[in-house]
Motif scaffolding. Sequence first.
Motif, short mmCIF file in Angstrom:
data_model
loop_
_atom_site.label_atom_id
_atom_site.label_comp_id
_atom_site.label_asym_id
_atom_site.label_seq_id
_atom_site.Cartn_x
_atom_site.Cartn_y
_atom_site.Cartn_z
N ARG A 245 0.80 -1.18 -0.16
CA ARG A 245 -0.03 0.16 0.17
C ARG A 245 0.94 1.33 -0.20
O ARG A 245 1.77 1.33 0.72
CB ARG A 245 -0.92 0.08 1.33
CG ARG A 245 -1.98 -1.02 1.00
CD ARG A 245 -2.72 -1.15 2.41
NE ARG A 245 -2.10 -1.61 3.64
CZ ARG A 245 -2.49 -1.54 4.75
NH1 ARG A 245 -3.92 -1.29 5.01
NH2 ARG A 245 -1.88 -1.87 5.92
N ASP A 298 -3.36 -0.83 -2.73
CA ASP A 298 -4.42 0.39 -2.42
C ASP A 298 -4.24 1.11 -3.39
O ASP A 298 -3.52 0.99 -4.64
CB ASP A 298 -4.52 1.12 -1.01
CG ASP A 298 -3.18 1.70 -0.99
OD1 ASP A 298 -2.25 1.79 -1.75
OD2 ASP A 298 -2.91 2.42 0.31
N SER A 301 -0.67 1.88 -4.64
CA SER A 301 0.20 0.95 -5.23
C SER A 301 0.33 1.07 -6.69
O SER A 301 -0.56 0.94 -7.38
CB SER A 301 -0.37 -0.58 -4.82
OG SER A 301 -0.71 -0.57 -3.44
N GLY A 322 -7.50 -5.31 -0.29
CA GLY A 322 -7.48 -3.87 -0.22
C GLY A 322 -8.27 -3.14 -1.21
O GLY A 322 -9.58 -3.60 -1.37
N THR A 325 -5.67 -0.88 -7.46
CA THR A 325 -4.40 -0.17 -7.66
C THR A 325 -4.47 0.92 -8.45
O THR A 325 -5.66 1.34 -9.26
CB THR A 325 -3.31 -1.24 -8.11
OG1 THR A 325 -3.55 -1.66 -9.24
CG2 THR A 325 -3.14 -2.37 -6.98
#
Length: 390
Positions: A245, A298, A301, A322, A325
Amino acid sequence: MPKNNKKKKLLISILATIFSVAFFASGFYFGQDYDKNSNYNNNDDRLKIFWQVFDKVKNSYVGEFDEKKAIYGATKGMVESTGDPFSGYLDPKDSKMFLTDLEGEFEGIGAELAIKDNKLIVVAPLKNYPAERAGLKPNDTIVKIDDIDSITLTLDQAIDKIRGKEGSEVKLIIIHKDEATSQEVKIKREKIKIDSVSSEIKKINNKNILYIQIIQFSKDTTKLMENIAKSIKNNQPDGIAVDLRSNPGGYLDSAIDITSMFVDGEIVKEKDKNNNMNVEKATKETVFKGIKLAILVDEGSASASEIMAGAIQDKKAGTLVGQKTFGKGSVQNLENFSDGSTLRITIAKWLTPNNREINAKGIEPDIKIDNPKDNSRDLQLDKALEIVAN
């Protein structure tokens, strides 16, 4: 880590023909007459106008004319004409700053920035540094920097204005994602120094879970990961959670090395401007293969992080937990010149092992989970640890 016999390749949200500054400089001192003794001394007519304008400005401008500054500016403009926010030419001063960033030490607010949809956005604030403490989050839009509209700045110019000496302050006008109103944030700059990897053993349900956080894929990342592998050689964990993340990317070679420790075979594919495909395969022993794995991702990323996440997901070697990206699917070459300047140029798109193009799309996690806005609890990490502990 970049191999010595290869060009350095980057995947980061702050660079195949090379057009060097030395080439431009070679024409400085040849006469002033365009027809007889022009600075233009090349058979390529595409450069004729450049040298004519250069001579005209040099000989006619009423003020002082800095030839070196003019050449650097022209070279920057040439690269910027591609319209690619990830390509850029850096003069020696900016180049030194950029390369220092990749080593993990600089003065600023601790945030990775990018241009997205013609807006200056936060890719990822670094954990426990000024940007994060001030409330900046992935995909925030920076509208103004010290009262200057960010839309008037290139990415490098924006970064230069946000940077500054430790202890000094920068004022930003930001808009959080999914919010309509802007807010003013004043952030005091600090010296940012980070190791790219940290780890700890967490006890979950009487099981030993190795938690690894990778801040970015730097020159030291492979070595640090190898040290972690050695430390658990005689006492393997029951599961591993790798936190990507707010990891904005870094060196391609480093991303391949780290991913190779978890999966073998194809890691990533590069497709150049002629649609030629280059397949990058595992480079390291798969020391973590077979251990239950979760990857935290997240919106921060990006790039090299997405290479690792994409390969793990394609090969069903772990569970992505999560948020979706960032979606940066391009590769930049980094070329250093003798004067200390640097060219960062996009040379390819990259695809996952299953030929997925993620540019501007991102990678959807296997388990989508949002953390509370007040950050009172890390639900994403809790879920990842639960997965690998069961």
